[in-house]
Design a protein around this motif. Structure first.
Motif, PDB file in Angstrom:
ATOM      1  N   THR A 276      56.539  40.861  35.508  1.00 17.67           N
ATOM      2  CA  THR A 276      56.569  40.184  36.809  1.00 17.67           C
ATOM      3  C   THR A 276      57.995  39.949  37.290  1.00 17.67           C
ATOM      4  O   THR A 276      58.200  39.555  38.436  1.00 17.67           O
ATOM      5  CB  THR A 276      55.846  38.821  36.751  1.00 17.67           C
ATOM      6  OG1 THR A 276      56.613  37.917  35.932  1.00 17.67           O
ATOM      7  CG2 THR A 276      54.442  38.957  36.204  1.00 17.67           C
ATOM      8  N   LEU A 328      45.302  39.645  40.274  1.00 17.99           N
ATOM      9  CA  LEU A 328      46.440  39.871  39.390  1.00 17.99           C
ATOM     10  C   LEU A 328      46.869  41.338  39.429  1.00 17.99           C
ATOM     11  O   LEU A 328      48.064  41.650  39.533  1.00 17.99           O
ATOM     12  CB  LEU A 328      46.074  39.462  37.956  1.00 17.99           C
ATOM     13  CG  LEU A 328      47.138  39.710  36.877  1.00 17.99           C
ATOM     14  CD1 LEU A 328      48.412  38.914  37.185  1.00 17.99           C
ATOM     15  CD2 LEU A 328      46.589  39.332  35.503  1.00 17.99           C
ATOM     16  N   THR A 331      48.714  42.145  42.633  1.00 16.38           N
ATOM     17  CA  THR A 331      50.093  41.658  42.710  1.00 16.38           C
ATOM     18  C   THR A 331      51.052  42.615  42.007  1.00 16.38           C
ATOM     19  O   THR A 331      52.224  42.719  42.399  1.00 16.38           O
ATOM     20  CB  THR A 331      50.239  40.256  42.088  1.00 16.38           C
ATOM     21  OG1 THR A 331      49.900  40.306  40.695  1.00 16.38           O
ATOM     22  CG2 THR A 331      49.367  39.247  42.804  1.00 16.38           C
ATOM     23  N   PHE A 332      50.568  43.308  40.984  1.00 12.94           N
ATOM     24  CA  PHE A 332      51.418  44.310  40.324  1.00 12.94           C
ATOM     25  C   PHE A 332      51.538  45.572  41.186  1.00 12.94           C
ATOM     26  O   PHE A 332      52.611  46.163  41.300  1.00 12.94           O
ATOM     27  CB  PHE A 332      50.846  44.663  38.950  1.00 12.94           C
ATOM     28  CG  PHE A 332      51.184  43.667  37.881  1.00 12.94           C
ATOM     29  CD1 PHE A 332      52.421  43.683  37.262  1.00 12.94           C
ATOM     30  CD2 PHE A 332      50.270  42.704  37.506  1.00 12.94           C
ATOM     31  CE1 PHE A 332      52.734  42.756  36.280  1.00 12.94           C
ATOM     32  CE2 PHE A 332      50.562  41.786  36.521  1.00 12.94           C
ATOM     33  CZ  PHE A 332      51.810  41.802  35.904  1.00 12.94           C
ATOM     34  N   PRO A 338      56.300  37.267  41.913  1.00 14.37           N
ATOM     35  CA  PRO A 338      56.023  37.141  40.483  1.00 14.37           C
ATOM     36  C   PRO A 338      55.322  35.843  40.123  1.00 14.37           C
ATOM     37  O   PRO A 338      54.458  35.821  39.240  1.00 14.37           O
ATOM     38  CB  PRO A 338      57.417  37.212  39.854  1.00 14.37           C
ATOM     39  CG  PRO A 338      58.242  37.946  40.834  1.00 14.37           C
ATOM     40  CD  PRO A 338      57.715  37.548  42.184  1.00 14.37           C
ATOM     41  N   SER A 341      51.671  36.147  40.497  1.00 17.60           N
ATOM     42  CA  SER A 341      51.054  36.836  39.355  1.00 17.60           C
ATOM     43  C   SER A 341      50.760  35.863  38.224  1.00 17.60           C
ATOM     44  O   SER A 341      49.691  35.902  37.611  1.00 17.60           O
ATOM     45  CB  SER A 341      51.979  37.946  38.847  1.00 17.60           C
ATOM     46  OG  SER A 341      52.204  38.920  39.840  1.00 17.60           O
ATOM     47  N   GLY A 405      48.813  47.262  37.016  1.00 11.24           N
ATOM     48  CA  GLY A 405      47.925  46.735  38.046  1.00 11.24           C
ATOM     49  C   GLY A 405      46.592  47.440  38.078  1.00 11.24           C
ATOM     50  O   GLY A 405      45.532  46.805  38.175  1.00 11.24           O
TER      51      GLY A 405
END
Length: 463
Positions: A276, A328, A331-332, A338, A341, A405
């Motif tokens: 992250t 989650l 977000t990646f 970060p 995440s 991700g």
């Protein structure tokens, strides 16, 4: 009730050891690697070989518990914990430490299969859910304590001391099983010791209810003599049509609990956090925080499991896991904030610990016929450990091939499949005896499976 709670607290030390011995390696490995000069493959084997031992231990535990009794099996498991710990503490090199981890794995796997069975068989129906969630609670406590022990000895780098602490709860379990715990009344009845069983149940339920339970057992024992269950012991009996719905639910929930991705967070949290963009240099401290979140939500689930029931917690848990692990993953993929995440990671852990984590162990102790409960728990726990091993080994290669991700999105799909499975096939077991649970299981599988005649069943627990 106080006696049941006291017995449950002692036997749940087996769950504590489960958590401690799976968690302590995370910090100890940092110092073991330096002392023994381990390469990446050797480090991975020190972690994963415990899971292999646990599969073998879980698969063997049901037959041993049925033959020698729940109490003496627990004594043997506690001795195995002590032996494995002492081998680890005295290990002069990699191969001896690997042996120690195998022995600890055998003990962890056997305890994970035996403890839910014993807790189920000593618990009255009205508090059975809370008693069974004590196992998961002590698992999470064991994980947190292992992280704190790692943190405490990290200054000196004494990984042997980290392992040595595990001797204390193992000794407590051994002494408690020898001098405090009674044998399971269900096992005593099954092995022709009705007077001993009557005495134990009377101490919990009173004489009037005791006579009803013993009479019900004798009636079911006569029924069982006319079924194929009597000639098909152990694991083979689980394949009988009448038991198959319970087996399907037990094995499916064991796989869903692990393939939903929980141990990718537990085992690889520092690696994920580092991705992250935040500082993950203090890996042990991050692990402590994650362990505390897991513990807090498990405590919440203890009060909820007998109040709201098993199904609502499972449905809400899987729904929450599906949403948070999907977010989650996104977000990646889209390189979001970060900190966002981390928020989704923590919410995912909270969703798991508040439902699927503890409720799986509750169901394992409730859905199988009492005379097959040890074998059923053993089979489900073995699949749970196998799934754990597969996911933990596959996560990093899969993340490297597809992207971290995208891998989390796969876990989201699995959570969705689990949610659909629960809504269709998993019955409510709150405040129900085995007859009622079995009826509900058979109704849910009627349209897709022929479940055969109702099996004979032994009385499993007071209430």
């Amino acid at each position: 009730m106080r006696k049941v709670v006291r017995w449950a607290a002692i036997i749940a030390v087996g769950g504590f050891l489960f958590g401690f011995d799976t968690g302590v390696i995370s910090g100890a490995l940092l110092f073991i690697s330096d002392e023994f000069g381990l390469n990446a493959a050797q480090q991975g084997s020190i972690v994963s070989v415990l899971l292999i031992g646990a599969m073998v231990g879980a698969l063997s535990a049901g037959r041993i518990a049925d033959r020698f009794g729940r109490r003496w099996t627990i004594v043997g498991e506690s001795v195995l914990f002590m032996i494995g710990t002492l081998i680890a503490v005295l290990a002069p090199g990699y191969w001896v430490l690997l042996l120690a981890r195998v022995v600890l794995g055998l003990a962890v796997g056997a305890a994970s299969a035996t403890v839910p069975v014993y807790l189920s068989e000593i618990s009255p129906a009205e508090i059975r859910g809370r008693i069974l969630t004590m196992n998961q609670l002590l698992i999470t406590v064991g994980i947190v304590v292992s992280y704190l022990v790692d943190l405490g000895f990290s200054g000196s780098g004494s990984w042997r001391s980290m392992f040595a602490v595990g001797v204390i709860p193992a000794a407590v379990l051994c002494l408690g099983a020898l001098f405090v715990l009674p044998e399971s009344p269900a096992w005593l009845l099954t092995h022709g010791r009705p007077e001993q069983a009557r005495d134990i149940v009377t101490r919990v339920a009173g004489p009037e209810l005791t006579e009803k339970l013993v009479q019900r057992y004798r009636e079911r024992q006569r029924e069982q003599q006319h079924t194929e269950q009597k000639q098909r012991p152990g694991m083979r009996a689980l394949l009988a049509p009448a038991v198959r719905p319970a087996l399907i639910v037990g094995l499916a929930m064991a796989a869903i609990q692990q393939f939903g991705g929980i141990n990718t967070i537990i085992y690889f949290a520092p690696t994920i956090i580092e991705q992250t963009g935040l500082n993950a240099s203090n890996a042990i401290l991050y692990s402590v925080f994650i362990g505390v979140i897991n513990l807090v939500m498990t405590v919440v689930s203890i009060g909820a499991v007998d109040r709201f029931g098993r199904r609502p917690l499972l449905i809400m848990s899987l729904l929450g896991m599906m949403i948070t692990v999907t977010l989650l993953g996104l977000t990646f993929i889209f390189a979001s904030n970060p900190k966002l995440s981390l928020v989704f990671m923590v919410l995912y852990i909270a969703a798991f610990a508040g439902g699927l984590g503890p409720v799986f162990w509750v169901l394992v102790g409730e859905i199988f016929p009492p005379h097959l409960r040890a074998s059923g728990s053993s089979a489900a726990t073995t699949v749970n450990w196998l799934s754990n091993f597969v996911v933990s080994q596959a996560f990093l290669p899969l993340a490297n091939a597809l992207g971290q991700g995208q891998t989390f999105l796969i876990f989201g799909v699995i959570c969705l499949v689990g949610l659909l499975f629960v809504t269709r096939f998993v019955p409510e077991t709150k405040d129900r005896n085995y007859d009622q649970i079995d009826d509900s299981l058979r109704e849910r599988f009627t349209s897709t499976h022929h479940t055969g005649p109702r099996p004979g069943r032994a009385v499993g627990s007071p209430g």
